[in-house]
Scaffold this active site. Sequence first.
Site, short mmCIF file in Angstrom:
data_model
loop_
_atom_site.label_atom_id
_atom_site.label_comp_id
_atom_site.label_asym_id
_atom_site.label_seq_id
_atom_site.Cartn_x
_atom_site.Cartn_y
_atom_site.Cartn_z
N SER A 161 0.84 -1.19 0.00
CA SER A 161 0.00 0.00 0.00
C SER A 161 0.87 1.24 0.00
O SER A 161 1.68 1.44 0.92
CB SER A 161 -0.89 0.01 1.24
OG SER A 161 -1.45 1.29 1.38
N HIS B 102 -1.12 -1.06 -4.30
CA HIS B 102 -2.43 -0.80 -3.68
C HIS B 102 -2.53 0.70 -3.38
O HIS B 102 -1.66 1.28 -2.72
CB HIS B 102 -2.53 -1.63 -2.40
CG HIS B 102 -3.85 -1.53 -1.69
ND1 HIS B 102 -4.96 -2.27 -2.03
CD2 HIS B 102 -4.23 -0.76 -0.63
CE1 HIS B 102 -5.97 -1.97 -1.21
NE2 HIS B 102 -5.55 -1.06 -0.35
N ASP C 285 -4.82 3.71 -1.79
CA ASP C 285 -5.91 3.96 -0.85
C ASP C 285 -6.52 5.35 -1.05
O ASP C 285 -5.88 6.36 -0.76
CB ASP C 285 -5.40 3.83 0.59
CG ASP C 285 -5.18 2.37 0.96
OD1 ASP C 285 -6.10 1.56 0.79
OD2 ASP C 285 -4.06 2.05 1.41
N MET D 157 -9.31 7.97 0.05
CA MET D 157 -10.19 8.26 1.21
C MET D 157 -10.77 9.66 1.06
O MET D 157 -10.06 10.59 0.65
CB MET D 157 -9.39 8.18 2.50
CG MET D 157 -8.68 6.84 2.70
SD MET D 157 -7.93 6.74 4.33
CE MET D 157 -6.93 5.26 4.15
N MET E 243 -12.30 4.15 -0.50
CA MET E 243 -12.99 4.29 0.80
C MET E 243 -13.75 5.61 0.74
O MET E 243 -13.38 6.60 1.37
CB MET E 243 -11.95 4.26 1.93
CG MET E 243 -11.43 2.83 2.17
SD MET E 243 -9.85 2.81 3.05
CE MET E 243 -8.74 3.04 1.68
N GLY F 7 -9.17 3.56 7.18
CA GLY F 7 -8.90 4.96 7.46
C GLY F 7 -7.43 5.30 7.66
O GLY F 7 -6.99 6.36 7.25
N PHE F 8 -6.70 4.38 8.25
CA PHE F 8 -5.30 4.68 8.57
C PHE F 8 -4.42 3.45 8.42
O PHE F 8 -4.87 2.33 8.68
CB PHE F 8 -5.19 5.20 10.01
CG PHE F 8 -5.99 6.46 10.22
CD1 PHE F 8 -5.44 7.72 9.93
CD2 PHE F 8 -7.30 6.39 10.66
CE1 PHE F 8 -6.21 8.88 10.08
CE2 PHE F 8 -8.07 7.55 10.82
CZ PHE F 8 -7.52 8.79 10.54
N GLY F 9 -3.16 3.68 8.04
CA GLY F 9 -2.17 2.61 8.02
C GLY F 9 -1.66 2.37 9.44
O GLY F 9 -1.95 3.15 10.35
N GLY F 10 -0.91 1.28 9.60
CA GLY F 10 -0.20 1.05 10.85
C GLY F 10 -1.04 0.57 12.03
O GLY F 10 -0.59 0.62 13.17
N ASP G 192 -6.63 -6.72 3.84
CA ASP G 192 -6.02 -5.38 3.96
C ASP G 192 -6.12 -4.88 5.41
O ASP G 192 -7.21 -4.73 5.94
CB ASP G 192 -6.77 -4.43 3.01
CG ASP G 192 -6.20 -3.02 2.99
OD1 ASP G 192 -5.13 -2.80 3.56
OD2 ASP G 192 -6.84 -2.16 2.36
N GLY G 193 -4.93 -4.62 5.99
CA GLY G 193 -4.89 -4.01 7.32
C GLY G 193 -4.10 -4.84 8.32
O GLY G 193 -4.49 -5.96 8.63
N GLY G 194 -2.98 -4.30 8.78
CA GLY G 194 -2.19 -4.98 9.80
C GLY G 194 -1.52 -6.26 9.33
O GLY G 194 -1.21 -7.14 10.13
N GLY H 235 1.12 -2.16 4.04
CA GLY H 235 1.68 -0.82 3.97
C GLY H 235 2.91 -0.70 4.82
O GLY H 235 4.04 -0.72 4.32
N SER H 236 2.70 -0.62 6.15
CA SER H 236 3.86 -0.41 7.03
C SER H 236 4.83 -1.57 7.02
O SER H 236 6.04 -1.35 7.15
CB SER H 236 3.40 -0.06 8.45
OG SER H 236 2.17 -0.64 8.75
C1 DX5 Z 1 -6.36 1.26 5.63
C2 DX5 Z 1 -5.91 1.01 4.21
C3 DX5 Z 1 -4.80 0.05 4.11
C4 DX5 Z 1 -3.51 0.51 4.78
C5 DX5 Z 1 -2.83 -0.71 5.27
O1 DX5 Z 1 -7.60 1.90 5.64
O2 DX5 Z 1 -6.98 0.49 3.43
O3 DX5 Z 1 -4.53 -0.30 2.75
O4 DX5 Z 1 -2.64 1.21 3.94
O5 DX5 Z 1 -1.73 -0.32 6.03
P1 DX5 Z 1 -1.03 -1.34 7.04
O6 DX5 Z 1 -0.51 -2.47 6.21
O7 DX5 Z 1 0.04 -0.49 7.64
O8 DX5 Z 1 -2.08 -1.77 8.01
ZN ZN Z 2 -6.49 -0.34 1.41
#
Ligand code: DX5
Ligand code: ZN
Length: 215
Positions: free
Chosen positions: A7, A30, A32, A34, A65, A141-144, A174-176, A196-197
């Site tokens: 991401s 990927h 994102d 928003m 999103m 909504g947020f990465g990490g 997707d996510g974590g 992402g992270s």
């Molecule tokens: C969150 C995004 C994800 C995000 C994932 O709303 O849809 O794609 O970038 O980030 P990580 O991998 O850090 O959870």
């Molecule tokens: Zn995403």
Amino acid sequence: MIKIAPSILSANFANLERDLQKISSADWAHVDVMDGHFVPNITIGVPVVKSLRKATKMFLDVHLMIDDPARYVAAFADAGADLLSIHLEAAGPKHIAEALRIMDEHKVKKAVALRPITKAEAILPYLEQLDMVLVMTVEPGFGGQAFMEEQLDTIRGVRSLIDRHNPNCLLEVDGGVNVKTARLCVDAGANVLVAGSAVYGAEDIPAAIAALRGC
Ligand code: DX5
Ligand code: ZN
């Protein structure tokens, strides 16, 4: 075969071309999007997707999103997205069906995404026409954020629906996602991993991508 989709939400937005090159060993990028309404954050819009398209040949996996997706899918498809994910919760069933119809018209691959609160069965009315289902393993909504283990049940539920109704449909998580949680997702039936992270936060990005692939 597992696909890895880093991401770019965790990339440096002032250096997106350079940061796309860093993930060239991955399968997809990927993206994102928003809108500050569907989720409490604002990120990327159509002009950025257009510029990304010029900067890379990578498959652009665009995660919308946003509220009212039928209003925007044509613009994102024309900007060069290869696949668009719209959220099931972003509009009523008529509006979702309309968004999918416009995506067909604009020849972009179609996915529907599920927030953690949404049950696997909710995908059934759309499943036969989809190229992918996206199961969120954090609140969008947020990465990490930390991976929600309880979402493994939803992944398993969607996997069994896909096997029954549309076996070629991909299942993205997707996510974590990191090397530990990726293994759990793959065991539960996922075959596309967004990270992402875990990718951009790594010292050696190609090694991080390879490690996820090995899960
Ligand atoms: C969150 C995004 C994800 C995000 C994932 O709303 O849809 O794609 O970038 O980030 P990580 O991998 O850090 O959870
Ligand atoms: Zn995403």
